[in-house]
Structures are given as structure tokens and as C-alpha cells.
Design a protein around this motif. Structure first.
Motif, PDB file in Angstrom:
ATOM      1  N   ILE A 103       5.541  16.799  -3.954  1.00 19.02           N
ATOM      2  CA  ILE A 103       4.433  17.744  -3.739  1.00 19.02           C
ATOM      3  C   ILE A 103       4.990  19.163  -3.791  1.00 19.02           C
ATOM      4  CG2 ILE A 103       2.746  18.579  -2.053  1.00 19.02           C
ATOM      5  CD1 ILE A 103       2.438  15.709  -1.113  1.00 19.02           C
ATOM      6  N   VAL A 104       4.316  20.020  -4.540  1.00 22.30           N
ATOM      7  CA  VAL A 104       4.742  21.421  -4.673  1.00 22.30           C
ATOM      8  C   VAL A 104       3.615  22.336  -4.209  1.00 22.30           C
ATOM      9  CG1 VAL A 104       5.370  23.236  -6.325  1.00 22.30           C
ATOM     10  CG2 VAL A 104       6.293  20.920  -6.620  1.00 22.30           C
ATOM     11  N   PHE A 105       3.922  23.264  -3.305  1.00 16.68           N
ATOM     12  CA  PHE A 105       2.974  24.329  -2.957  1.00 16.68           C
ATOM     13  C   PHE A 105       3.289  25.511  -3.871  1.00 16.68           C
ATOM     14  CE2 PHE A 105       2.611  23.112   1.870  1.00 16.68           C
ATOM     15  CZ  PHE A 105       2.012  21.914   1.523  1.00 16.68           C
ATOM     16  N   ALA A 106       2.290  25.985  -4.608  1.00 22.26           N
ATOM     17  CA  ALA A 106       2.514  27.103  -5.533  1.00 22.26           C
ATOM     18  C   ALA A 106       2.438  28.423  -4.767  1.00 22.26           C
ATOM     19  CB  ALA A 106       1.469  27.075  -6.644  1.00 22.26           C
ATOM     20  N   MET A 107       3.617  29.000  -4.456  1.00 22.51           N
ATOM     21  CA  MET A 107       3.632  30.291  -3.747  1.00 22.51           C
ATOM     22  C   MET A 107       3.147  31.399  -4.679  1.00 22.51           C
ATOM     23  SD  MET A 107       7.333  29.849  -1.923  1.00 22.51           S
ATOM     24  CE  MET A 107       7.339  31.364  -1.007  1.00 22.51           C
ATOM     25  N   ALA A 108       3.509  31.270  -5.961  1.00 22.36           N
ATOM     26  CA  ALA A 108       3.086  32.255  -6.962  1.00 22.36           C
ATOM     27  C   ALA A 108       2.884  31.511  -8.269  1.00 22.36           C
ATOM     28  CB  ALA A 108       4.168  33.317  -7.131  1.00 22.36           C
ATOM     29  N   ALA A 109       2.100  32.119  -9.159  1.00 19.35           N
ATOM     30  CA  ALA A 109       1.828  31.466 -10.442  1.00 19.35           C
ATOM     31  C   ALA A 109       2.086  32.427 -11.594  1.00 19.35           C
ATOM     32  CB  ALA A 109       0.398  30.943 -10.468  1.00 19.35           C
ATOM     33  N   SER A 110       3.238  32.235 -12.251  1.00 28.91           N
ATOM     34  CA  SER A 110       3.509  32.956 -13.501  1.00 28.91           C
ATOM     35  C   SER A 110       2.560  32.386 -14.548  1.00 28.91           C
ATOM     36  CB  SER A 110       4.943  32.703 -13.956  1.00 28.91           C
ATOM     37  OG  SER A 110       5.836  33.128 -12.963  1.00 28.91           O
TER      38      SER A 110
END
Ligand code: ADE
Length: 232
Positions: A103-110
């Protein structure tokens, strides 16, 4: 009713879970919610509201890609006063230590999407997660003993890249995985000063070439959904 959503005002809860697949929205509503009703069938982009542990929550499909999620996020926020938008989606791993079902929490989205280049006249905008939702999601994962990874993800406009090797540049710069919606969601949420978070489950790996089966996707999805539902 808005252009793409036929719900009445008040039909949609302040917090909404947003899978890409509308049938996943139906499955989440049927599996986890009580006193559920369907508020949208336009384009078969099913949306439901119900109760989770006594609290109102909604769930709706977004379709694939930045334009699609941007339309739904815009209407949910501006026409239905939604305040917390939580994407629950899948992603392809860009790192050796990000494995299938992680599981990945997206802190930022390039992103390689043209949408923000257009919006900011060629300058870079950094779409980021809501700190409030991010911190709360971390606490929930910890309390449930669910291991998570967090960091920068890539929101890509292409699923089938002409140049397969192009992922390596993002990988070298620490991007954890690729999906197709988070940068759009974070940007629209920021514009309207509401909260957004993307929680992703790894369904495939560009490093190893492995894929999860649809059965595996269903079961590995559960941890992610249970974290998201507790964010109400
Ligand atoms: N979502 C899940 N896997 C993906 C991939 N490999 N590329 C883009 N979006 C994805």
C-alpha cells in the motif's frame, strides 16, 4: 443535479471514496455500507451513499485519467459540498522494494499530464496530499498493523508508453509508482480548499513485470479500503 452526476443536493456525504472502476464502487458499497442508496448512474459511473459504523460516507467511480477524475472531483466539491476526497486505486511499482500488494500513500503526485502545464502557463505546480488526511491515514494504518509506504508517485497520461524505458528516470528520482489520477485530484482539491488523499495498492511492477490476478486485487484491496473507510 450537475452535468455528470444526477444526485440531489444532500445525497452525497462530506467524505467520499473514489475508486477508478465504478463496479469497485458498487462492491465497496455492498460489502461495507449499510442503508445504502445509489445516487448516480449517468454513464454507469455508479455512486452510492450509506453508513459505515453509523457515519455517512459515499463512494463513486471516477473513470481513468486526469480529465475524468477532474470532472467528477470538480462537481462533487462545487455542487455537492464534498470536503474529503479519498482515491482508492491501483498502481504499478517503479521501485525494487515496492512489491505487489503493497500500500502506498501518495504524498505528492508528479505528472506528465498537460493539465497543470496549461493551468500554470508552463510553470510547475506540485500537487500534494492533504496533511490532515495523510496523518490520520498513517495513524489508522498503524493501529491496524498495516505496513504502508509513502512518497512521490507519478500520475501518467499513458498506460501503454511508447518508450517503456521512460519509467527509469522517475524511478531514479525516487518516484514510488505510477497511476493515472492523483495529480488531477490533488490539484482540484487544492483549488477549492478541500482535503484529498490517494491510497494505492500495487497491482503490477514495471521492475519485475509481475501482475496481480483479479482475485488477488480484490483481497489486497481490502486493507486499503478499510483504512480509507475509517477516515470518515
Ligand atoms: N495503474 C496500475 N498499474 C498501472 C500502470 N502500470 N501504469 C499506469 N497506471 C497503472
Amino acid at each position: 443535479m450537475s452535468i455528470h452526476i444526477e444526485a440531489k443536493k444532500g445525497d452525497i456525504a462530506e467524505t467520499i471514496l473514489l475508486p477508478g472502476d465504478p463496479l469497485r464502487a458498487k462492491w465497496i458499497a455492498e460489502t461495507y455500507l449499510e442503508e445504502t442508496f445509489c445516487f448516480n448512474k449517468i454513464r454507469n459511473m455508479f455512486g452510492y451513499t450509506g453508513l459505515y459504523q453509523g457515519k455517512p460516507i459515499s463512494v463513486m467511480g471516477t473513470g481513468m485519467g486526469v480529465p475524468s477524475i477532474s470532472i467528477y472531483a470538480h462537481e462533487l466539491i462545487t455542487e455537492y459540498d464534498v470536503k474529503n476526497l479519498i482515491r482508492v486505486g491501483s498502481a504499478g511499482s517503479y521501485q525494487k522494494d515496492i512489491k505487489l500488494r503493497d500500500i502506498v500513500f501518495a504524498m505528492a503526485a508528479s505528472s506528465n499530464s498537460g493539465l497543470n502545464t496549461l493551468r500554470f502557463n508552463g510553470a510547475d505546480y506540485a500537487p500534494t496530499a492533504s496533511f490532515k488526511l495523510f496523518q490520520k491515514a498513517l495513524d489508522i494504518a498503524k493501529s491496524k498493523n498495516i505496513a504502508i509506504k509513502a512518497g512521490n508517485v507519478l500520475t501518467s497520461d499513458e498506460f501503454y508508453a511508447d518508450n517503456f524505458e521512460s519509467y527509469k528516470k522517475w524511478s531514479e528520482f525516487g518516484v514510488l509508482c505510477v497511476e493515472m489520477e492523483s495529480a488531477g485530484l490533488y490539484t482540484i482539491a487544492a483549488k477549492h480548499q478541500v482535503e484529498a488523499l490517494s491510497i494505492l495498492t500495487i497491482s503490477d511492477s514495471l521492475i519485475s513485470g509481475e501482475h496481480t490476478t483479479s482475485k488477488e486485487r480484490e483481497t489486497s484491496f481490502k486493507d486499503m479500503i478499510e483504512i480509507a473507510l475509517e477516515l470518515t
